[in-house]
Design a protein around this motif. Structure first.
Motif, short mmCIF file in Angstrom:
data_model
loop_
_atom_site.label_atom_id
_atom_site.label_comp_id
_atom_site.label_asym_id
_atom_site.label_seq_id
_atom_site.Cartn_x
_atom_site.Cartn_y
_atom_site.Cartn_z
N ALA A 161 13.72 -1.10 -15.49
CA ALA A 161 13.63 -2.05 -14.12
C ALA A 161 11.68 -0.75 -13.88
O ALA A 161 11.38 -2.13 -12.93
N TYR A 162 11.44 -0.66 -14.19
CA TYR A 162 10.22 -0.44 -14.14
C TYR A 162 8.67 -0.93 -14.04
O TYR A 162 8.07 -1.68 -12.96
N SER A 163 9.12 -1.78 -15.74
CA SER A 163 7.89 -2.59 -15.08
C SER A 163 8.17 -4.49 -14.29
O SER A 163 7.34 -4.73 -14.06
N THR A 164 9.73 -4.38 -14.05
CA THR A 164 9.90 -4.78 -13.38
C THR A 164 9.50 -5.26 -11.76
O THR A 164 9.00 -5.50 -11.10
N PHE A 165 9.64 -3.43 -10.93
CA PHE A 165 8.93 -3.36 -10.25
C PHE A 165 7.33 -2.63 -10.24
O PHE A 165 7.11 -4.31 -8.97
N LEU A 166 6.73 -2.81 -10.69
CA LEU A 166 5.39 -3.22 -10.28
C LEU A 166 4.22 -4.97 -10.60
O LEU A 166 3.88 -4.57 -9.73
N ALA A 167 5.39 -5.18 -11.80
CA ALA A 167 4.92 -6.82 -11.23
C ALA A 167 4.91 -7.29 -9.83
O ALA A 167 4.62 -8.43 -9.89
N VAL A 168 6.59 -7.25 -9.53
CA VAL A 168 6.83 -8.27 -8.32
C VAL A 168 6.36 -7.43 -7.18
O VAL A 168 5.62 -7.78 -6.20
N MET A 169 6.06 -6.14 -7.68
CA MET A 169 4.82 -5.04 -6.75
C MET A 169 3.77 -6.01 -6.43
O MET A 169 2.99 -6.19 -5.16
N TRP A 170 3.08 -5.63 -7.57
CA TRP A 170 1.77 -5.98 -7.82
C TRP A 170 1.57 -8.17 -7.17
O TRP A 170 0.51 -8.12 -5.94
N CYS A 171 2.84 -8.65 -7.80
CA CYS A 171 2.33 -9.76 -7.34
C CYS A 171 2.36 -10.04 -5.70
O CYS A 171 1.82 -10.70 -5.13
N ALA A 172 3.54 -9.65 -5.06
CA ALA A 172 3.88 -9.71 -3.93
C ALA A 172 2.50 -9.40 -3.32
O ALA A 172 2.05 -10.67 -1.99
N GLY A 173 1.43 -8.56 -3.61
CA GLY A 173 0.90 -7.91 -2.73
C GLY A 173 -0.14 -8.84 -2.79
O GLY A 173 -0.68 -8.52 -1.31
N LEU A 174 -0.62 -8.65 -3.99
CA LEU A 174 -1.88 -9.52 -4.26
C LEU A 174 -1.71 -11.03 -3.43
O LEU A 174 -2.77 -12.57 -3.34
N CYS A 175 -0.11 -12.19 -4.12
CA CYS A 175 -0.59 -13.15 -3.54
C CYS A 175 -0.06 -13.49 -1.45
O CYS A 175 -0.68 -14.65 -1.25
N LEU A 176 0.22 -12.21 -1.54
CA LEU A 176 1.00 -12.32 -0.11
C LEU A 176 0.08 -11.46 0.84
O LEU A 176 -0.72 -11.56 1.41
N SER A 177 1.24 -10.33 0.75
CA SER A 177 0.07 -9.04 1.74
C SER A 177 0.52 -7.83 0.97
O SER A 177 1.87 -8.04 0.93
N GLN A 178 -0.14 -7.43 0.80
CA GLN A 178 -0.69 -6.07 0.93
C GLN A 178 0.53 -4.87 1.00
O GLN A 178 1.47 -3.91 0.85
N ALA A 179 0.44 -4.58 2.51
CA ALA A 179 1.01 -3.55 3.50
C ALA A 179 2.71 -4.16 3.48
O ALA A 179 3.36 -2.85 3.15
N PHE A 235 12.94 -8.67 -2.19
CA PHE A 235 12.17 -9.18 -1.42
C PHE A 235 11.21 -9.68 -1.37
O PHE A 235 10.24 -9.87 -1.42
N LEU A 236 10.55 -7.96 -3.18
CA LEU A 236 8.62 -8.72 -3.13
C LEU A 236 9.36 -9.66 -4.64
O LEU A 236 8.38 -10.59 -4.45
N PHE A 237 9.80 -10.35 -4.79
CA PHE A 237 10.10 -11.45 -5.47
C PHE A 237 9.73 -12.74 -4.83
O PHE A 237 9.07 -13.75 -4.84
N LEU A 238 11.08 -12.61 -3.23
CA LEU A 238 10.59 -13.62 -2.59
C LEU A 238 8.95 -13.45 -1.72
O LEU A 238 9.12 -14.92 -2.12
N ALA A 247 4.15 -4.88 1.22
CA ALA A 247 4.54 -5.07 -0.48
C ALA A 247 4.77 -3.76 -0.45
O ALA A 247 5.44 -3.06 -1.08
N ALA A 248 3.34 -3.13 -0.51
CA ALA A 248 3.28 -1.21 -0.72
C ALA A 248 4.96 -0.84 -0.03
O ALA A 248 4.87 0.72 -0.64
N PHE A 249 4.89 -1.26 1.54
CA PHE A 249 6.12 -0.58 2.08
C PHE A 249 7.73 -0.22 1.11
O PHE A 249 7.83 0.64 0.89
N ALA A 250 7.77 -1.93 0.56
CA ALA A 250 8.71 -1.82 0.44
C ALA A 250 8.80 -1.07 -1.17
O ALA A 250 9.64 -1.46 -1.54
N GLY A 251 7.74 -1.28 -1.67
CA GLY A 251 7.54 -0.84 -3.36
C GLY A 251 7.69 1.04 -3.18
O GLY A 251 7.85 1.21 -3.84
#
Length: 156
Positions: free
Chosen positions: A58-76, A116-119, A78-82
């Motif tokens: 599940a690690y690669s999925t986690f990293l992908a959605v966390m970084w995409c969420a942080g870059l596409c919307l808001s890092q705070a 949540f990160l995917f959304l 995304a990082a908190f959910a991470g």
């Protein structure tokens, strides 16, 4: 040389990523330690290997959605959910070392953070498309909603 504005937009994501790397090293160390123990029961080694493998799957999925969420919307948010995801992943790993049923809560809770990160990713992409094609930008509104919603992730 990286510009300071880029660093400002990703430093929280970088910190969570580095914490996840340390967590992976901890998991690998546990697998090695239990594997080297001669008096260890074979089922204990199988459980820790399975827990580590499940976390790495599940690690690669986690990293992908966390970084995409942080870059596409808001890092705070995304990082908190991470960070929350890393906490429940640790709970899952430790629970799996005991008995399989102890890890179920961590697994189910982890899926919530990935969702949540995917959304967040989808909302960020849709907002970008709306801004590009219709000149309608909802970034501030979406950032406010995701910050509020990220706190709701703490509710079991």
């Amino acid at each position: 040389m990286a510009s300071s504005s880029v660093i400002e937009n990703i430093y929280l994501l970088v910190i969570v990523t580095l914490i996840s790397v340390l967590q992976n090293a901890f998991f690998a160390q546990k697998v090695e330690k239990i594997g080297k123990t001669h008096d260890s029961h074979p089922s204990a080694f199988e459980r820790v290997c399975c827990a580590n493998r499940n976390c790495m799957d599940a690690y690669s999925t986690f990293l992908a959605v966390m970084w995409c969420a942080g870059l596409c919307l808001s890092q705070a948010p995304a990082a908190f959910a991470g960070l929350l995801y890393l906490f429940v992943r640790h709970t899952y790993f430790v629970g799996y070392m005991g008995e399989g049923c102890q890890s179920t809560a961590g697994f189910l809770f982890g899926k919530r953070f990935i969702g949540f990160l995917f959304l967040m990713c989808v909302l960020g992409i849709l907002n970008h498309l709306l801004a590009f094609y219709l000149s309608t930008d909802y970034t501030d509104y979406l950032e406010t909603i995701t910050r509020a919603a990220s706190v709701l992730l703490l509710i079991p």
